[in-house]
Scaffold this motif. Structure first.
Motif, PDB file in Angstrom:
ATOM      1  N   ILE A 401       0.581  -1.159  -0.030  1.00  0.00           N
ATOM      2  CA  ILE A 401       0.251  -0.017  -0.203  1.00  0.00           C
ATOM      3  C   ILE A 401       1.068   1.165  -0.357  1.00  0.00           C
ATOM      4  O   ILE A 401       1.375   1.187   1.226  1.00  0.00           O
ATOM      5  CB  ILE A 401      -1.285  -0.159   1.194  1.00  0.00           C
ATOM      6  N   ALA A 402       0.365   2.005  -0.785  1.00  0.00           N
ATOM      7  CA  ALA A 402       1.330   3.390  -0.336  1.00  0.00           C
ATOM      8  C   ALA A 402       0.565   4.594   0.676  1.00  0.00           C
ATOM      9  O   ALA A 402      -0.711   4.566   0.506  1.00  0.00           O
ATOM     10  CB  ALA A 402       0.876   4.240  -2.191  1.00  0.00           C
ATOM     11  N   ILE A 403       1.846   4.496   1.430  1.00  0.00           N
ATOM     12  CA  ILE A 403       1.210   5.503   2.170  1.00  0.00           C
ATOM     13  C   ILE A 403       1.525   6.678   1.809  1.00  0.00           C
ATOM     14  O   ILE A 403       2.928   6.818   1.291  1.00  0.00           O
ATOM     15  CB  ILE A 403       2.452   5.483   3.507  1.00  0.00           C
ATOM     16  N   ARG A 404       0.634   7.546   2.371  1.00  0.00           N
ATOM     17  CA  ARG A 404       0.882   9.334   1.963  1.00  0.00           C
ATOM     18  C   ARG A 404       0.632  10.409   2.717  1.00  0.00           C
ATOM     19  O   ARG A 404       0.348  10.256   4.050  1.00  0.00           O
ATOM     20  CB  ARG A 404       0.193   9.439   0.412  1.00  0.00           C
ATOM     21  N   LEU A 411       5.388   8.145   1.785  1.00  0.00           N
ATOM     22  CA  LEU A 411       6.106   8.548   2.084  1.00  0.00           C
ATOM     23  C   LEU A 411       7.093   7.170   2.587  1.00  0.00           C
ATOM     24  O   LEU A 411       7.962   6.396   3.082  1.00  0.00           O
ATOM     25  CB  LEU A 411       5.276   8.527   3.894  1.00  0.00           C
ATOM     26  N   LEU A 414       3.905  -0.165   2.704  1.00  0.00           N
ATOM     27  CA  LEU A 414       3.512  -0.572   3.733  1.00  0.00           C
ATOM     28  C   LEU A 414       3.620  -2.178   3.240  1.00  0.00           C
ATOM     29  O   LEU A 414       2.419  -2.399   2.447  1.00  0.00           O
ATOM     30  CB  LEU A 414       2.322  -0.138   4.444  1.00  0.00           C
TER      31      LEU A 414
END
Lengths: 437, 437
Positions: A401-404, A411, A414
């Motif tokens: 998962i892209a963490i922003r 950022l 995950l």
């Protein structure tokens, strides 16, 4: 109040219907008939409407009465103290949602009356389908209305030490919702007509009674207690939950939002004096008056996570507590954090992985895939990737998962591993364990 | 090396077998036969053993040779530089795990040879079952052995700029594991004998080759590079992953553990000079020599979460990223934190809930249940509660979990909501998507 007998009342309503049919506006009718209408309790109108249904007047025709009825009911309920609520103000929205809920429940009541006397097969089908649709709408509208009270309005009352009114309301709201849900099921599955009629009546009566209590007790109380800053916060959180009606006018205030935990002192005597008697009586009967809840939400060492305040020990505990396994690689693709928990074990992960390059955490064969996934998440080509696999005999879902941050800046990535073995191996057993609360 | 022809070698081994049968110890035999054994490459012994199987000598008998073979192979592999590894030292454990892996693969090889020549139905059944059992053991042993290298040992080499050796090893380990897994399946399902024999040979050869590479390249390298503090950290993390053998002797050191990110400078020339030629050659061929990885794991504003270091922005991002919904009430039963995410929506939650008493977040009907659950979690009567329900048409699992710090003190209760609709509604579709990496 009502000196006229039922037949006369029905006569008046029939006359009103004719006028509506001719296109005369609700406002005009209210003025013109105010003297006569004064003698019909708004509570009686649904009964009269149902009588008209039985007399064979078409529902579509009678539904036109609803607007008038709602207008009357509102005049009856919303006292002088609430007259100056600005358009679009959160309390104005609550009042208007009740108008909508009232209309829906009234129309639903009429359809159910029709169902109970209709014998034509095709017409019955249509009535059931309309009634189900209305029950569904009523369910959604009342649920979202009550949620706003339960989740946003009541916490303020609790802060001020007012517990009885919100608790009692929530209890009744819960009963009403349960009945509406039951009615919806009966209409969907064509249950016993007797039961439908009975529960239909209960729904109409529960809903009206709640509207009555809200309008006569809750709204005057909060209108007199809540500051502009509180309403600002309420407005923000209402938007999070959503509305049962279309919001046309936007309400604005320059005050900063005030949340329950930011309120620092209880109600003064003057304010208590102005409260509706139902609340005042309880307040004055309590030995120490209303007991202000002085709970301090923000303390030294607490970290502001936007949706709460926790200390480091609690954050660690939460990460250890969740039933999923996380591994976080930062924007440079370095492993910076992972979690272990007591519920499941996915991939092996140990402290020596910290600081490691993400692509080196996997077999060389997977290196290009890992790099591609990371790049896609980083540049926004994908928001997440989903895989299913088996680890140590357990079926897992693996999400990357892209963490922003809230400005949308990347950022890191995950990896989430969830053990779904029970769900996919024994779906029927899981379904049997479902409880509706 | 081997001037003797195969027949003579087989003769010698048969003689050895007789002596073992008489109870003469492996050590004694090694001394007595060292001259002759010198002329048999340890690589040849499995071939000779398989020949003996074909000649009808019982496997149980030949298995007794394994100890001797392992001892020989070890003498051959483990050079003088590794002679002084203390008992129970992490490197000693790795060496001993390889002994175990070698024994298992050798025995497995013999059973497969027997399968290929056996025709009796009952005996075949027994051979298959034994072989499957060995394949399973070999799978577990090699997996846990390789994981320790991949997850614990290799990150240090990467820190020192040594990439090629660990990457190549991992690639081969991955191939070996894939073959062992395939062999296990073939044995379980009684696949084609030809294929079993072929893949069985590949497994035995892959495993020996890996042991060879580890012993001749990896172990001498890490033994010469790693400090006592590094071994301390490795030992700790090895324990996290587990072992393929029983650990009898406990190794101790007074050094503090040193993790990869704590190493501040690369290898000096002297150390590089002492490395096995396979690593030294690569190192010297690189333009700037071994490129030390100076990545700084711990920075200003980072929070130490025991299993990693992240800043507040990242923590917030992670909580927003996970596909589950959390609500945390602290030890006093006050809501202190909740999360929202993009994957699913469970219960309504808004900022006005912060600081609220947990029991007031639910309908009055549920108040006693909520209190009971919280008390049970708090006093340790239960570690968690599990429910299944439906929210907004989605099937969810709801967990109420006790959160404790690492000293076991109760910090609060965590509610976790997971959307499991896809898993229980379409389990077969999910299963079809499973990939084994």
């Amino acid at each position: 109040m009502s000196n006229l007998d039922m037949n006369k009342k029905i006569g008046i309503i029939k006359e009103l219907l004719k006028q509506i049919h001719r296109g005369i506006s609700v406002e005009e009718l209210k003025t013109k008939y105010s003297q006569v209408l004064m003698q019909i309790s708004p509570i009686e109108i649904p009964l009269i409407e149902q009588q008209l249904v039985k007399e064979g007047i078409s529902i579509d025709e009678i539904l036109k009465l609803c607007d008038l009825h709602v207008a009357l009911f509102r005049d009856y309920l919303v006292g002088r103290e609430l007259k100056d609520i600005p358009n679009g103000h959160p309390l104005d929205i609550l009042v208007k949602e009740n108008d909508e809920i009232l209309k829906l429940s009234e129309a639903l009541g009429m359809y159910i009356t029709s169902i109970s006397i209709e014998s034509d097969h095709n017409k019955l089908n249509e009535l059931y389908s309309k009634a189900f649709e209305l029950a569904e709408k009523l369910y959604r509208a009342s649920r979202i209305h009550y949620q706003k009270l339960q989740m946003v309005v009541f916490p303020y009352l609790e802060r001020f030490g007012i517990y009885a009114v919100p608790r009692v309301l929530w209890g009744r709201e819960n009963e009403a919702i349960t009945k509406i849900r039951r009615l919806r099921e009966l209409l969907r599955n064509r249950g016993m007509v007797n039961e439908i009629v009975e529960i239909g009546k209960a729904v109409v009566s529960d809903v009206s009674e709640l509207i009555f209590r809200e309008s006569k007790i809750l709204y005057p109380a909060i209108w007199s207690i809540f500051s502009e800053g509180i309403w600002k916060a309420i407005y923000e959180e209402f938007k999070e939950i959503g509305f049962a009606i279309k919001i046309d006018s936007i309400w604005e205030t320059h005050e900063n939002p005030i949340y329950p935990w930011q309120i620092e002192k209880g109600l003064d005597e003057q304010t208590i004096e102005r409260l509706p008697s139902e609340i005042k009586t309880v307040a004055l009967s309590l030995q120490q008056g209303l007991k202000f809840d002085a709970f301090k939400l923000i303390r030294d060492g607490y970290i502001d996570l936007d949706t709460g305040y926790v200390n480091v020990d609690e954050i660690k505990g939460i990460f250890r507590g969740i039933p999923i396994e996380l591994t976080f690689a930062d924007k440079d693709g370095r492993v910076r954090f992972y979690t272990k928990n007591r519920f499941m074990k996915g991939f092996a992960r140990v402290k020596t992985l910290l600081g490691r390059k993400l692509e080196y955490c996997h077999p060389p064969k997977l290196e290009p895939t890992i790099k591609k996934i990371f790049e896609d998440l980083k540049n926004g080509a994908r928001d997440y990737y989903e895989f299913y696999s088996v680890i140590g005999g357990r079926i897992v879902r693996v999400l990357a998962i892209a963490i922003r941050n809230d400005r949308g800046e990347f950022l890191g990535a995950l990896e989430v591993v969830e053990d779904i073995t029970e769900f996919v191996e024994k779906p029927e057993e899981i379904k049997k364990r479902i409880m509706i609360l």
